[in-house]
Design a protein around this motif. Structure first.
Motif, short mmCIF file in Angstrom:
data_model
loop_
_atom_site.label_atom_id
_atom_site.label_comp_id
_atom_site.label_asym_id
_atom_site.label_seq_id
_atom_site.Cartn_x
_atom_site.Cartn_y
_atom_site.Cartn_z
N LEU A 194 27.66 -15.76 -23.31
CA LEU A 194 28.53 -15.78 -24.49
C LEU A 194 28.01 -16.84 -25.44
CD1 LEU A 194 32.08 -15.68 -22.84
CD2 LEU A 194 31.04 -13.84 -24.17
N TYR A 195 27.82 -16.48 -26.70
CA TYR A 195 27.41 -17.46 -27.70
C TYR A 195 28.65 -18.09 -28.32
CZ TYR A 195 25.31 -19.48 -31.89
OH TYR A 195 24.91 -20.36 -32.88
N GLU A 196 28.67 -19.41 -28.37
CA GLU A 196 29.81 -20.17 -28.86
C GLU A 196 31.10 -19.76 -28.16
OE1 GLU A 196 29.60 -19.99 -33.19
OE2 GLU A 196 28.07 -21.56 -33.20
N GLY A 197 30.95 -19.43 -26.87
CA GLY A 197 32.10 -19.16 -26.02
C GLY A 197 32.77 -17.83 -26.19
N LEU A 198 32.31 -17.00 -27.16
CA LEU A 198 33.04 -15.78 -27.48
C LEU A 198 32.17 -14.54 -27.70
CD1 LEU A 198 35.56 -17.34 -30.05
CD2 LEU A 198 36.16 -16.38 -27.81
N TYR A 199 31.01 -14.72 -28.33
CA TYR A 199 30.22 -13.58 -28.81
C TYR A 199 29.30 -13.05 -27.73
CZ TYR A 199 26.59 -11.20 -31.60
OH TYR A 199 25.68 -10.30 -32.09
N LEU A 200 29.38 -11.73 -27.49
CA LEU A 200 28.61 -11.08 -26.43
C LEU A 200 27.20 -10.67 -26.85
CD1 LEU A 200 31.55 -9.07 -24.87
CD2 LEU A 200 30.01 -10.55 -23.58
N LEU A 201 26.74 -11.14 -28.01
CA LEU A 201 25.33 -11.08 -28.39
C LEU A 201 24.78 -9.67 -28.57
CD1 LEU A 201 24.27 -13.91 -25.92
CD2 LEU A 201 24.09 -14.07 -28.40
N GLY A 202 25.64 -8.76 -29.06
CA GLY A 202 25.23 -7.37 -29.18
C GLY A 202 24.08 -7.11 -30.12
N THR A 203 24.06 -7.77 -31.27
CA THR A 203 22.94 -7.61 -32.20
C THR A 203 21.72 -8.37 -31.71
OG1 THR A 203 24.39 -7.29 -34.12
CG2 THR A 203 22.14 -8.05 -34.56
N SER A 204 21.95 -9.59 -31.25
CA SER A 204 20.85 -10.46 -30.83
C SER A 204 19.97 -9.81 -29.77
CB SER A 204 21.41 -11.77 -30.27
OG SER A 204 22.46 -12.27 -31.06
N ILE A 205 20.58 -9.15 -28.79
CA ILE A 205 19.82 -8.65 -27.65
C ILE A 205 19.04 -7.38 -27.99
CG2 ILE A 205 21.68 -7.20 -26.69
CD1 ILE A 205 19.12 -9.45 -24.78
N ALA A 206 19.37 -6.72 -29.11
CA ALA A 206 18.64 -5.52 -29.49
C ALA A 206 17.31 -5.84 -30.17
CB ALA A 206 19.50 -4.66 -30.42
N ARG A 207 17.23 -6.98 -30.83
CA ARG A 207 16.06 -7.28 -31.65
C ARG A 207 14.76 -7.43 -30.87
NH1 ARG A 207 18.97 -4.65 -34.72
NH2 ARG A 207 20.04 -5.72 -36.44
N PRO A 208 14.76 -8.10 -29.70
CA PRO A 208 13.49 -8.21 -28.98
C PRO A 208 12.92 -6.87 -28.53
CG PRO A 208 15.29 -9.18 -27.71
CD PRO A 208 15.80 -8.92 -29.08
N LEU A 209 13.78 -5.92 -28.22
CA LEU A 209 13.29 -4.59 -27.82
C LEU A 209 12.66 -3.88 -29.01
CD1 LEU A 209 12.88 -2.18 -26.00
CD2 LEU A 209 15.29 -1.58 -26.31
#
Length: 406
Positions: free
Chosen positions: A83-98
């Motif tokens: 969780l980023y900043e205790g709340l965000y499940l990083l949905g956009t972040s995790i797509a970019r490396p792929l």
């Protein structure tokens, strides 16, 4: 940077990336290869092919990456309970490396010397795309048109599109109410009607979840089974990673699970307000924590929780392919060797909570914690020495305070 000869463009088929395609051709006189990834965003992708063909792309790649996305990126991240900043499940972040990984691979396949993306100079995505690209090919050229061109307003973009006969969807002729990024893990909405963090987001922003107040009046129970930290079945039915997340999205969406209104700290320094919907991911996080409760040793669990914010920040900031993320991943994956079993969850009007969990790998011992007779499993007298030893340093400090009158 010398002018590129061939560029692989991350291409959605929308107005912005269509303008970028034409801009690359006119600005650099280069070939443009388009790459469109199906990450479960729920949009028809064939129109992107037709538009790329019409605009003279030299090659067109449209690929279904849903299984790879969930198996190799989402699931490893969820093993960490990230969780980023205790709340965000990083949905956009995790797509970019792929997406970046495939851009670099396609560049190698087609002999391209550059890649391009449509991220703006204000956001996180430019960092994520480019850090990943350079990590995978240190010699690659990366073109970010939003940092180079003078098309600095919606009006200028529309004018460029009309001049170059780029089709414009009717709703794009005015200001869009907000921008949306979607994939199988989440939907992210930002901008325009959401820019004032003091104002509640209008109902129409939400696309994946029903209003929790209008969700069913009857709770729904769902069981999620895990093997070595990864979800493998729902209600006893084995499913592939992408199919499993799709099913959880359906279940969570109808109960209004997974809504988040967040003002986050971007890596580039500013704060931004976003509305996120992550129904399946919210269920998955709760379920994973539920199975870890009985299968993960306290020391390992607490160490994981200490490292999680650092791991999450690495993903948010674009360092998926960094050695430190890979080191943390190895530690996290080691912790998951016995995270196998099943969790029962109760969904009701926007909430999901664990109500049962069981596993052949469980560390839970009823004979040790029972309030009834424990048949000698635990000698309560042992606690006296344990407490005295742990209290020794505290007693010495208290004695010093008394001696010095402080």
């Amino acid at each position: 940077m010398s002018a590129p000869k061939k560029v692989v463009l991350a291409y959605s088929g929308g107005l912005d990336t269509s303008i970028i395609l034409k801009w690359l051709q006119t600005e650099y006189g280069c070939e443009v290869v388009t790459f469109t990834a199906d990450l479960g965003q729920g949009e028809e992708l064939e129109p992107a092919r037709a538009k790329a063909e019409m605009m003279g792309a030299s090659a067109i790649y449209i690929e279904d990456l849903r299984e790879e996305f969930v198996r190799d990126f989402v699931f490893p991240m969820f093993r960490a309970n990230a969780l980023y900043e205790g709340l965000y499940l990083l949905g956009t972040s995790i797509a970019r490396p792929l997406i970046s990984k495939r851009l670099i691979e396609i560049a190698a396949e087609t002999g391209a010397d550059a890649v391009a993306h449509g991220a703006t100079g204000k956001g996180n995505d430019q960092v994520r795309f480019e850090l990943s690209a350079y990590a995978l090919n240190p010699e690659i050229k990366v073109i970010a048109p939003w940092r180079e061109w003078d098309l600095t307003s919606r009006t200028k973009l529309i004018d460029f599109a009309e001049k170059n006969q780029i089709p414009i969807a009717k709703d794009k002729r005015g200001e869009a109410p907000f921008s949306v990024d979607a994939n199988l893990l989440h939907t992210s909405s930002e901008g325009k009607v959401l820019e004032d963090p003091a104002v509640e987001a209008p109902d129409y922003v939400y696309q994946r979840t029903v209003d929790p107040e209008k969700a069913p009046d009857t709770p729904e129970y769902v069981e999620v089974s895990f093997e070595r930290g990864d979800a493998v079945a729902i209600n006893g039915e084995a499913l592939s990673p992408a199919a499993l997340l799709t099913r959880l999205n359906e279940i969570g969406g109808r109960h209004g699970v997974g809504r988040l209104d967040l003002v986050e700290g971007r890596f580039v320094g500013m704060k931004s307000r976003g509305i996120y919907e992550t129904p399946g991911g919210t269920i998955l996080l709760e379920a994973h924590r539920g199975i870890e409760q009985i299968t993960l040793d306290r020391g390992a669990a607490h160490l994981k929780d200490e490292l999680m914010p650092r791991y999450s920040e690495l993903i948010y900031n674009g360092f998926w392919f960094s050695p430190e993320r890979e080191m943390l991943q190895a530690l996290i994956d080691k912790s998951q060797e016995h995270v196998t079993g099943t969790v029962r969850l109760k969904l009701y009007k926007g909430s999901v909570r664990t109500v049962g969990r069981w596993s052949d790998h469980s560390l839970y011992s009823e004979s040790h914690v029972t309030f009834e007779e424990d048949a000698g499993a635990y000698d309560q007298k042992d606690a006296q020495g344990f407490i005295k030893l742990n209290a020794l340093r505290l007693r010495l400090i208290a004695m010093r305070k008394r001696r010095l009158g402080s």
